[in-house]
Motif scaffolding. Structure first.
Motif: not given
Length: 458
Positions: A275-276, A278-279, A332-333, A335, A351, A354, A358, A362
């Motif tokens: 997630e970090e 991706l941000d 990070s975090g 948006r 959504q 993303r 993700s 993963e």
């Protein structure tokens, strides 16, 4: 001898405008954006030879444009009328009756069809299908010890997802994929656009005869009563936005995880900061770097620049996100980036996009925990083009492993939420206008196999 422009200046051959095409721009777009900032938040560029535009490189200026559709409308037809029909940027920028190129009530009507249909895709079912698809792809190369994660994974996965979401027969999906890539790469644009439209015509005809639980069928049945032309161009928009940018998001995210010590240092410990990552990618290397063109109704003074009427004003999501005025912000975090655009034209599929990225990241990191780049990060090649931020390949090496191929989903399994989500703004009505009968059904074969052969050059 070829004359060279001084630092921060555009080559005289481009009439004082910085070109956003060619290998030099692709290799180091940040240098171009830095030079453009000398002009202020809006700068003169060329999208292709002989195609002038104004590029918005400042974050605040970009928000001002994106949030003011009355001053910066999306309809390109006045500009388009002055363009040669073979201009390489036309397939990406030409008018289509979809929610990207319309404003006001027409935009609201068309966007409702997209958002209501997307709402019928259950997130859990989507995640499960992405996981199965990722496992199938990884099993194809996991025993080899090396792979091109772009061509063998990041590129295929979103294309396969869209074939599934569209209920698209494999052979027709192959043609859609080839045409869409040619449009993004500006290769034979007229032919590619004609082929893309023909493929969508065939898909719509097929779904008219045999509707199913898929996006085209839901959009046909929507009470907005789309015409066939509107339906085709809504489907083109969704596929264009959900395939090429999605593969770039996945590939750029994996590249960051493997190459940047801030992220790569945690991989061996089992903590996967997807997630970090991706941000960070959405801030620093958004998959669509420059797009969302608007066309001032009249000559307009904006941010200290005179913008000509009906000339493209293009948003640089990449440059705006990296505006020096934002230096020091925590990413990070956060948006607040513009990778999904902003305002009424912001991406309606943030959504699911993303989620797909993700899960893809993963799964590959779980399956191949010692994966590493096969070349230095500076040796990676980026595909030219004014719009996307796209790798040409992502070669990696890893310890060969055996990955089991997942079984097919049950034929009777409900893939998505079958209950429609009605739009509060659209009254109930019949389905959209009829089409000619579809071409014959393709013979049965694994729905992902022909895509893999096509994109591997087989």
């Amino acid at each position: 001898m070829t004359s060279q422009a001084a630092p921060g200046q555009a080559c005289p051959a481009h009439h004082g405008r910085k070109p956003l095409y060619g290998p030099e721009f692709a290799a180091d777009p940040a240098a171009t954006y830095q030079a453009l900032r000398e002009h202020g938040p809006v700068a003169p560029v060329e999208l292709a030879p002989g195609v002038p535009a104004s590029l918005v490189v400042g974050y605040s200026a970009a928000l001002d444009v994106l949030r003011n559709p009355s001053a910066f409308p999306r309809d390109p037809r006045r500009w388009q009328a002055k363009m040669p029909p073979d201009s390489p940027v036309l397939p990406m920028m030409m008018y289509r009756p979809n929610c990207l190129f319309t404003d006001g009530a027409q935009h609201a009507r068309l966007r409702a069809v997209v958002t209501d249909s997307l709402a019928r895709v259950d997130a859990n079912a989507l995640r499960a299908h992405v996981e199965r698809t990722a496992d199938r792809l990884i099993a194809r190369f996991a025993g080899n010890g090396e792979a091109d994660l772009l061509g063998e994974y990041a590129q295929l996965l979103p294309l396969m997802m869209f074939n599934h979401l569209y209920g698209c027969p494999p052979a027709l999906g192959d043609r859609l994929v080839a045409a869409m890539r040619a449009i993004f790469d500006m290769v034979e644009p007229e032919r590619a656009n004609a082929e893309l439209t023909q493929c969508m015509l065939e898909l719509v005809a097929l779904k008219r005869q045999r509707p199913d639980q898929d996006m085209p069928s839901w959009m046909m049945a929507h009470p907005a009563r789309l015409t066939d032309e509107e339906l085709i161009h809504q489907l083109i928009l969704l596929m264009g936005a959900g395939t090429e940018p999605e593969q770039n998001l996945i590939a750029n995210g994996i590249r960051l995880l493997l190459a940047d010590d801030r992220f790569a240092g945690n991989l061996s410990g089992g903590s996967l900061p997807v997630e970090e990552a991706l941000d960070e990618v959405l801030w620093t290397d958004p998959p669509m770097a420059n797009y969302s063109a608007s066309y001032p109704v009249e000559d307009t003074d904006f941010a200290g620049v005179r913008l000509p009427a009906a000339e493209p004003v293009v948003i640089s999501f990449a440059a705006a996100n990296n505006d020096p005025a934002l230096a020091g912000q925590q990413r990070s975090g956060n948006r607040a980036h513009l990778a999904w655009s902003a305002g009424v034209h912001s991406c309606p599929a943030q959504q699911p996009a993303r989620l797909i990225a993700s899960v893809a990241m993963e799964k590959i990191l779980d399956a191949l925990p010692d994966m590493r780049l096969a070349v230095g990060v500076d040796e990676l090649v980026w595909r030219p083009g004014p719009f996307h931020r796209a790798l040409a390949a992502l070669p990696v090496r890893f310890t060969p492993v055996a990955v089991p191929v997942p079984s097919d989903e049950s034929p009777g399994e409900a893939r998505w939420n079958a209950q429609p989500t009605p739009s509060s703004s659209i009254p109930a009505a019949v389905t959209s206008t009829p089409s000619p009968p579809p071409s014959p059904r393709e013979g049965r074969r694994p729905w992902w196999s022909s895509l893999a052969r096509l994109l591997r050059g087989r």
